[in-house]
Enzyme design. Structure first.
Site, PDB file in Angstrom:
ATOM      1  N   ASP A   1      -5.786   8.998   9.862  1.00  0.00           N
ATOM      2  CA  ASP A   1      -4.264   8.574   9.685  1.00  0.00           C
ATOM      3  C   ASP A   1      -3.597   9.050  11.501  1.00  0.00           C
ATOM      4  O   ASP A   1      -3.725  10.110  11.627  1.00  0.00           O
ATOM      5  CB  ASP A   1      -3.219   9.586   8.882  1.00  0.00           C
ATOM      6  CG  ASP A   1      -3.867   8.207   7.526  1.00  0.00           C
ATOM      7  OD1 ASP A   1      -3.211   7.056   7.387  1.00  0.00           O
ATOM      8  OD2 ASP A   1      -3.653   9.093   6.458  1.00  0.00           O
TER       9      ASP A   1
ATOM     10  N   GLU B   1       0.727  -1.660   0.126  1.00  0.00           N
ATOM     11  CA  GLU B   1       0.091  -0.138   0.048  1.00  0.00           C
ATOM     12  C   GLU B   1       1.049   1.877  -0.187  1.00  0.00           C
ATOM     13  O   GLU B   1       2.171   1.682   0.552  1.00  0.00           O
ATOM     14  CB  GLU B   1      -1.041   0.154   1.054  1.00  0.00           C
ATOM     15  CG  GLU B   1      -1.929   1.457   1.175  1.00  0.00           C
ATOM     16  CD  GLU B   1      -2.757   0.856   2.281  1.00  0.00           C
ATOM     17  OE1 GLU B   1      -3.240   1.916   3.202  1.00  0.00           O
ATOM     18  OE2 GLU B   1      -3.491  -0.287   2.766  1.00  0.00           O
TER      19      GLU B   1
END
Length: 271
Positions: free
Chosen positions: A61, A50
């Site tokens: 995040d 990824e």
């Protein structure tokens, strides 16, 4: 025709194995290092990689990955440079690459142009965490039309009726968020995740991959027979902070990532 991502999961399923997918941030600390890390992870036989496209306003995040985005942006990495660097790789020697990218970047580039660049640079699928639900169907059609997969995220708190709608615009695999909140390392796999995986198994034939909070081989066993893969982000990206702090050399980083990836591949491929 099956996508590269679907083919990987199908092959692993035949062997009763799970997939391991590490996450790295493009351009942290620079794109030459990103290319080298991708090669290192590929040599460790990870199943997919990824690639995070750095963005100034990340959605889910945690602090570790946010800091990596900041480092990459401070080095002036651009979207076009990322595509160029990925396109220079020998993709026949690498597993499928999946882009984790904000819809703001895709929209600013233009959906068609962005997808064309993905294909040219060897990307096999996209994760767009902030893709508005009412635009997912339209983007999904374009992504599939380009021969790519659009992987959708499902949170533990997502209402089940909404999850059913999300699954209609999803291909490749379902990204199952292990915990509420942001990315980051946790000590154990939450029971709520296991219940959700059992429910998702009844709702879709798509592979289920678990991310957010997965950081070590010990996290794999509780997911066996429920999930088809695991994703590690913060535990890997944290090594790049050590590189930035000069407490880790570039050579040590490569060895460290190779060891971690090898341990995770051994855990996920164990039968």
């Amino acid at each position: 025709m099956d996508s590269r991502i679907s083919a990987v999961f199908a092959s692993l399923k035949e062997q009763n194995q799970m997939a391991f997918m590490p996450f790295i941030t493009a351009g942290d600390p620079d794109l030459a290092a990103t290319q080298q890390v991708i090669r290192t992870l590929g040599a460790a036989n990870v199943d997919m990689i990824e690639i995070g496209f750095p963005y100034s306003d990340p959605i889910a995040d945690g602090p570790v990955i946010q800091a990596s985005y900041t480092r990459a942006l401070e080095s002036k990495v651009s979207v076009s440079q990322i595509f160029k660097a990925l396109g220079e790789l020998d993709h026949e020697q690498l597993p499928p690459l999946v882009a984790m990218v904000s819809f703001a970047i895709v929209f600013r580039t233009g959906v068609d142009q962005f997808l064309s660049s993905c294909v040219e640079s060897g990307i096999s699928g996209l994760i767009i965490p902030d893709l508005p639900g009412d635009e997912a169907a339209e983007v999904f059609e374009k992504v599939r039309g380009a021969g790519l997969d659009l992987i959708q995220l499902v949170a533990p708190t997502s209402p089940r009726e909404r999850v059913r709608k999300i699954l209609k615009s999803c291909s490749g695999f379902v990204y199952c968020i292990a915990v509420s909140g942001t990315t980051g390392e946790r000590e154990r796999v939450a029971d709520a995740l296991l219940d959700q995986l059992k429910w998702l198994r009844e709702e879709t034939d798509l592979p289920l991959a678990v991310g957010f909070g997965i950081s070590k081989p010990e996290h794999v066993e509780p997911l066996r027979d429920l999930a088809d893969g695991v994703i590690i982000g913060s535990a890997i990206v944290r090594r790049f902070q050590e590189l930035a702090d000069k407490t880790l050399s570039s050579d040590e980083l490569q060895k460290d990532l190779s060891k971690l990836a090898g341990d995770m591949v051994a855990a996920t491929h164990a039968k």
